[in-house]
Design a protein around this motif. Structure first.
Motif, PDB file in Angstrom:
ATOM      1  N   GLY A  47       0.674 149.069 106.990  1.00  0.00           N
ATOM      2  CA  GLY A  47      -0.067 147.776 107.161  1.00  0.00           C
ATOM      3  C   GLY A  47      -1.592 148.424 107.867  1.00  0.00           C
ATOM      4  O   GLY A  47      -1.290 148.429 108.922  1.00  0.00           O
ATOM      5  N   ARG A  48      -2.228 147.737 107.290  1.00  0.00           N
ATOM      6  CA  ARG A  48      -4.035 147.964 107.936  1.00  0.00           C
ATOM      7  C   ARG A  48      -4.004 146.810 108.666  1.00  0.00           C
ATOM      8  O   ARG A  48      -4.606 145.653 107.365  1.00  0.00           O
ATOM      9  CB  ARG A  48      -4.648 149.107 107.086  1.00  0.00           C
ATOM     10  CG  ARG A  48      -4.325 150.321 106.312  1.00  0.00           C
ATOM     11  CD  ARG A  48      -5.310 151.062 105.519  1.00  0.00           C
ATOM     12  NE  ARG A  48      -5.351 150.500 104.047  1.00  0.00           N
ATOM     13  CZ  ARG A  48      -6.648 149.487 103.769  1.00  0.00           C
ATOM     14  NH1 ARG A  48      -7.730 149.780 104.051  1.00  0.00           N
ATOM     15  NH2 ARG A  48      -6.795 149.076 102.360  1.00  0.00           N
ATOM     16  N   GLY A  49      -5.023 146.880 109.755  1.00  0.00           N
ATOM     17  CA  GLY A  49      -5.669 145.934 110.475  1.00  0.00           C
ATOM     18  C   GLY A  49      -7.157 146.206 110.047  1.00  0.00           C
ATOM     19  O   GLY A  49      -8.076 147.334 110.049  1.00  0.00           O
ATOM     20  N   GLN A  50      -7.862 145.014 110.619  1.00  0.00           N
ATOM     21  CA  GLN A  50      -9.630 145.181 111.416  1.00  0.00           C
ATOM     22  C   GLN A  50      -9.487 146.728 112.452  1.00  0.00           C
ATOM     23  O   GLN A  50      -8.799 147.681 112.907  1.00  0.00           O
ATOM     24  CB  GLN A  50     -10.066 144.742 111.563  1.00  0.00           C
ATOM     25  CG  GLN A  50     -10.493 143.410 110.880  1.00  0.00           C
ATOM     26  CD  GLN A  50     -10.402 141.905 111.459  1.00  0.00           C
ATOM     27  OE1 GLN A  50     -11.179 142.099 112.933  1.00  0.00           O
ATOM     28  NE2 GLN A  50     -10.197 141.379 111.059  1.00  0.00           N
ATOM     29  N   ARG A  51     -11.226 147.507 112.007  1.00  0.00           N
ATOM     30  CA  ARG A  51     -11.386 148.384 113.243  1.00  0.00           C
ATOM     31  C   ARG A  51     -10.262 149.362 112.823  1.00  0.00           C
ATOM     32  O   ARG A  51     -10.206 150.560 113.976  1.00  0.00           O
ATOM     33  CB  ARG A  51     -11.312 148.345 114.485  1.00  0.00           C
ATOM     34  CG  ARG A  51     -11.796 146.961 115.089  1.00  0.00           C
ATOM     35  CD  ARG A  51     -11.550 146.218 115.824  1.00  0.00           C
ATOM     36  NE  ARG A  51     -12.752 145.456 116.046  1.00  0.00           N
ATOM     37  CZ  ARG A  51     -13.728 145.017 117.120  1.00  0.00           C
ATOM     38  NH1 ARG A  51     -14.079 145.893 117.688  1.00  0.00           N
ATOM     39  NH2 ARG A  51     -13.826 143.475 116.792  1.00  0.00           N
ATOM     40  N   ARG A  87      -4.184 132.341 120.887  1.00  0.00           N
ATOM     41  CA  ARG A  87      -3.218 133.609 120.715  1.00  0.00           C
ATOM     42  C   ARG A  87      -3.767 133.551 119.335  1.00  0.00           C
ATOM     43  O   ARG A  87      -4.010 132.603 118.874  1.00  0.00           O
ATOM     44  CB  ARG A  87      -2.267 133.101 121.595  1.00  0.00           C
ATOM     45  CG  ARG A  87      -1.969 133.344 123.093  1.00  0.00           C
ATOM     46  CD  ARG A  87      -0.553 132.908 123.063  1.00  0.00           C
ATOM     47  NE  ARG A  87       0.155 133.577 124.257  1.00  0.00           N
ATOM     48  CZ  ARG A  87       0.356 134.265 124.698  1.00  0.00           C
ATOM     49  NH1 ARG A  87       0.583 135.639 123.993  1.00  0.00           N
ATOM     50  NH2 ARG A  87       0.086 134.696 125.775  1.00  0.00           N
ATOM     51  N   LYS A  88      -4.075 134.579 118.983  1.00  0.00           N
ATOM     52  CA  LYS A  88      -4.300 134.993 117.440  1.00  0.00           C
ATOM     53  C   LYS A  88      -2.728 134.842 116.440  1.00  0.00           C
ATOM     54  O   LYS A  88      -1.568 135.337 116.769  1.00  0.00           O
ATOM     55  CB  LYS A  88      -4.587 137.070 116.786  1.00  0.00           C
ATOM     56  CG  LYS A  88      -4.447 137.551 116.054  1.00  0.00           C
ATOM     57  CD  LYS A  88      -5.717 138.217 115.865  1.00  0.00           C
ATOM     58  CE  LYS A  88      -5.851 139.142 114.674  1.00  0.00           C
ATOM     59  NZ  LYS A  88      -6.355 140.551 114.462  1.00  0.00           N
ATOM     60  N   VAL A  89      -3.793 133.862 115.506  1.00  0.00           N
ATOM     61  CA  VAL A  89      -1.289 133.890 114.631  1.00  0.00           C
ATOM     62  C   VAL A  89      -1.553 134.283 113.139  1.00  0.00           C
ATOM     63  O   VAL A  89      -1.037 134.813 112.915  1.00  0.00           O
ATOM     64  CB  VAL A  89      -1.152 132.575 114.376  1.00  0.00           C
ATOM     65  CG1 VAL A  89      -2.448 131.716 113.137  1.00  0.00           C
ATOM     66  CG2 VAL A  89       0.335 132.348 113.684  1.00  0.00           C
TER      67      VAL A  89
END
Ligand code: BTN
Length: 250
Positions: A41-45, A113-115
């Protein structure tokens, strides 16, 4: 054209964004590829998006522009896709009784918090978008996270409820697609709704200017048409920041 998302569930894939990109020519607009498990899985940056298989939602919505898809969208208006996606996710969470906000440009936060994270990959043809792959990773039932994630949370941590990811996905997609339609008919209302949901909007807060690493205090006033974040510094100066040019002190 039809505005209903068509959901395809995949048992395991490297990344739903990468899979959508591989299959892009064969996929209709508003196809949703959703995986129970992502191995890369890919995220930002350039970060990885690491979540436990089966516990969360990891999916990509394919959006195509042109004759069989959405009305043509100039590249300079591409931020509208971020607005619609983030606003749609907040709308879905609201419908579940969970109050969320948008940490610019499109992280979804519950309190501090990040959901949920969003990775949008656009393809341009001249001055217009030809397609957009909207990748969404929403933490649904996961309760423990790897220590390298600084401030994660999930719907279940906040509400105490265990959700069925397969039942929740169509509800979430509908909220996002409803907001994507607003890009065509009510873009300014969408922009207003988006700003109204911004994390720390109007609140005196600490930031770091990433160009030189200096800390400063200011208030978020909004976002301009290009999607730049507008911040008023403590001494009254208006500054605009692009993605990666500012970070929040949380
Ligand atoms: C972020 O870093 O905040 C963005 C995370 C985006 C993750 C989602 S999960 C589904 C889709 N497929 C990917 O590989 N990434 C996105």
């Amino acid at each position: 054209m039809k505005y209903q998302a068509k959901i395809k569930w995949l048992e395991e894939v490297d990344s739903t964004n990468t899979q959508a990109l591989r299959e892009i020519d064969a996929l209709d607009s508003l196809t949703v590829l959703s995986a129970f498990s992502q191995t890369a899985g890919r995220g930002q940056r350039g970060n990885s998006w690491l979540v436990r298989p089966g516990e969360n939602l990891t999916f990509s919505i394919v959006l195509k522009f042109g004759p069989e898809g959405f009305s043509p969208l100039p590249a300079k208006r591409q931020f509208a896709i971020s607005q619609a996606t983030a606003r749609g996710i907040c709308g879905y969470l609201d419908s579940k009784g969970i109050e969320a906000s948008i940490k610019w440009p499109n992280d979804i936060y519950i309190r501090n918090r990040k959901v949920c994270g969003v990775l949008i990959e656009n393809s341009l043809q001249g001055e217009y978008l030809s397609y957009s792959i909207i990748g969404v990773g929403l933490n649904v039932n996961q309760k423990e996270f790897p220590p390298q994630l600084t401030n994660p949370t999930s719907m279940s941590i906040v509400s105490g409820i265990e959700y069925s990811v397969t039942e929740e996905l169509p509800l979430l997609c509908k909220e996002i697609v409803d907001r994507l339609r607003m890009i065509e008919d009510s873009a300014s209302a969408l922009a207003e709704e988006y700003v109204g949901k911004l994390y720390r909007l109007g609140v005196e807060s600490a930031f770091v200017d990433c160009s030189d690493g200096t800390g400063f205090e200011g208030r978020i006033l909004g976002v301009d048409e290009a999607g730049l974040l507008i911040v008023e510094t403590k001494n009254g100066e208006l500054k605009k920041f692009a993605f990666k040019e500012i970070s929040y002190v949380i």
